[in-house]
Design an enzyme around this catalytic site. Structure first.
Site, PDB file in Angstrom:
ATOM      1  N   ASN A 398       0.825  -1.199   0.000  1.00 12.19           N
ATOM      2  CA  ASN A 398       0.000   0.000   0.000  1.00 12.19           C
ATOM      3  C   ASN A 398       0.867   1.260   0.000  1.00 12.19           C
ATOM      4  OD1 ASN A 398      -1.922   2.056   0.495  1.00 12.19           O
ATOM      5  ND2 ASN A 398      -3.232   0.648   1.607  1.00 12.19           N
ATOM      6  N   ASP A 399       1.498   1.556   1.128  1.00 11.70           N
ATOM      7  CA  ASP A 399       2.256   2.804   1.254  1.00 11.70           C
ATOM      8  C   ASP A 399       3.405   2.895   0.259  1.00 11.70           C
ATOM      9  OD1 ASP A 399       0.649   3.531   3.484  1.00 11.70           O
ATOM     10  OD2 ASP A 399       1.870   2.220   4.750  1.00 11.70           O
TER      11      ASP A 399
END
Length: 471
Positions: A398-399
């Site tokens: 995600n990040d």
């Protein structure tokens, strides 16, 4: 064992430890590096136990401790999953810190250990004890908090106390004052008071320091605590006049510090700012909980449709994340990779330096699944290839693939280098839900026109993709 033979054994162990670090710098030589480390540690333990400083009365205690430690280690090796390795590493660091604290107190209390020191020698030895206990206490409490955060027993959100920097300054002044008090004491009972005060301050500082660090910075914290544990071991070596502990601790401490620096550069972060308090809200709350969701529509995709995209592609880049580790999907990823490569597709992997919860986490998982080393590339090596990529598969990351790092200067992760998957022709993101990542930051990648969301457990979805590919 004579003292000279013990010294020779220590030199041999030191060389093996250096070779071990060199081997661990590359996935292909990591097995050999681990073997060097195990042989070196075996030699070090035997040389210490059989050396001139251990008497026959100490053997039963040493053997008992070795058996208990070996039993715990074997149990942990059998039951701890790869996804739990980061918190296990943090827990191991805490034990090194605790050992430094206990050895410092024992060394100070033992009259035989300090009776022969006079004048400047006594002052230097007491300074070694004080610094060793200080580093050990910070490492112990900080590692326990890191263990709690990584295992979700403690919130991943940064807990910021009002006027925390002033509290840190007060603690530092208290440690310095206690140090001067400790060095100038004459009686044992009198010196215990400042030593205990400093230990309490150090324990509280370790807790405060890591609690203030957010989820996105936890890989740096693990590396930082690894460095602290090395310096704690080196301080213990000075206390015990053990050259091997000094050298080994310095190796671990310096390598951990270098790794922390490399990871901070990979995240475009300043090391001091990480210690002062992390970013993000942690916890993986839904995107809406962190504010307004990015504008756009989510395009869902099914496993058979994903298989069709892969079948028609020529260049595929897989970006694994912590979600792949949690689902234990790395073996299915390997099967899909093998199938596609057998069909003459160019399949490679892109690894972000802070993917997962620990440095090298994804590399270890892929190596465990027998993914060839030569198709696993670091972020800097593969980022330029995304525009020529037909399908970028993001599995539980995600990040590290968040375009807000480049496109939104107000984002908490602004400036953090990320894998530029959105430049591929099609991006398939595999996630259980629309929840934010460990940093608690919304990801506009999910709403881009070329992004397709494959919702569900990564292992289950990948199994369905594999079945559809083979059909």
């Amino acid at each position: 064992m004579p003292a000279t033979l013990s010294t020779v054994a220590y030199i041999g162990a030191t060389i093996l430890f250096i070779l071990s670090l060199g081997g661990l710098s590359n996935p292909e030589s990591s097995r050999r590096g681990n073997l060097y480390g195990m042989i070196g540690m075996t030699i070090a333990v035997l040389a210490t136990v059989l050396g001139p400083h251990v008497t026959a009365t100490g053997y039963p205690w040493i053997v008992g401790a070795l058996l208990v430690g070996a039993a715990i280690g074997l149990y942990a090796a059998r039951v701890v999953k790869m996804t739990q390795m980061p918190e296990l590493v943090a827990l191991m660091h805490s034990l090194v810190g605790l050992a430094a604290v206990l050895i410092g107190y024992a060394n100070y209390i033992d009259p035989a250990a300090t009776a022969h020191f006079q004048g400047a020698e006594k002052t230097i030895h007491e300074l070694e004890i004080y610094i060793g206990v200080l580093i050990g206490a910070v490492t112990f409490s900080g590692s326990l908090i890191a263990f709690g955060k990584l295992s979700a027993r403690i919130t991943g959100r940064p807990v910021l106390i009002l006027a925390r920097h002033w509290l840190n300054l007060a603690g530092l002044l208290g440690v310095i004052y206690s140090g001067g008090w400790f060095i100038n004491t004459q009686a044992l009972a009198e010196g215990m008071t400042p030593l205990v005060i400093m230990t309490v301050i150090a324990l509280l500082f370790g807790i405060h320091m890591v609690m203030a660090i957010g989820g996105a910075d936890m890989p740096v914290v693990v590396s930082m605590l690894n460095s602290y544990s090395g310096w704690a071991a080196a301080a213990t070596g000075f206390m015990l006049n053990n050259d091997l502990l000094i050298v080994t601790g310095a190796l671990v401490g310096s390598s951990g510090a270098i790794l922390s620096y490399i990871m901070c550069r990979a995240m475009n972060r300043n090391f001091v700012s990480v210690i002062a308090g992390g970013f993000g809200t942690g916890g993986g709350a839904p995107a809406a909980a962190g504010g307004a969701a990015p504008a756009g529509e989510v395009h869902a995709i099914s496993a058979p449709e994903t298989a069709e995209l892969l079948r028609n592609a020529k260049n595929v880049i897989v970006v694994p994340g912590y979600g792949m580790a949690v689902a234990q999907a790395q073996h299915t990823v390997y099967e899909i990779t093998k199938f596609l490569r057998d069909k003459r597709l160019n399949v490679r992997f892109g690894i972000h330096p802070v993917a997962g919860r620990m440095p090298g986490h994804m590399n270890v998982l892929l190596a465990e699944a027998r993914v060839p080393y030569d198709i696993v590339h670091e972020m800097d090596e593969i980022n330029a290839d995304f525009p020529d990529t037909d399908v970028a598969m993001v599995i539980g990351a995600n990040d590290i693939v968040n375009p807000a790092a480049q496109e939104d200067p107000t984002s908490p992760i602004a400036g953090m280098p990320v894998l530029e998957v959105w430049k591929a022709k099609t991006v398939v993101v595999m996630k259980r839900s629309m929840a934010s990542g460990y940093a608690g930051v919304d990801n506009p990648l999910f709403y881009k026109d070329n992004t397709r969301m494959l919702f569900g457990d990564a292992k289950k979805m990948l199994d369905e993709v594999l079945v559809a590919l083979r059909a």
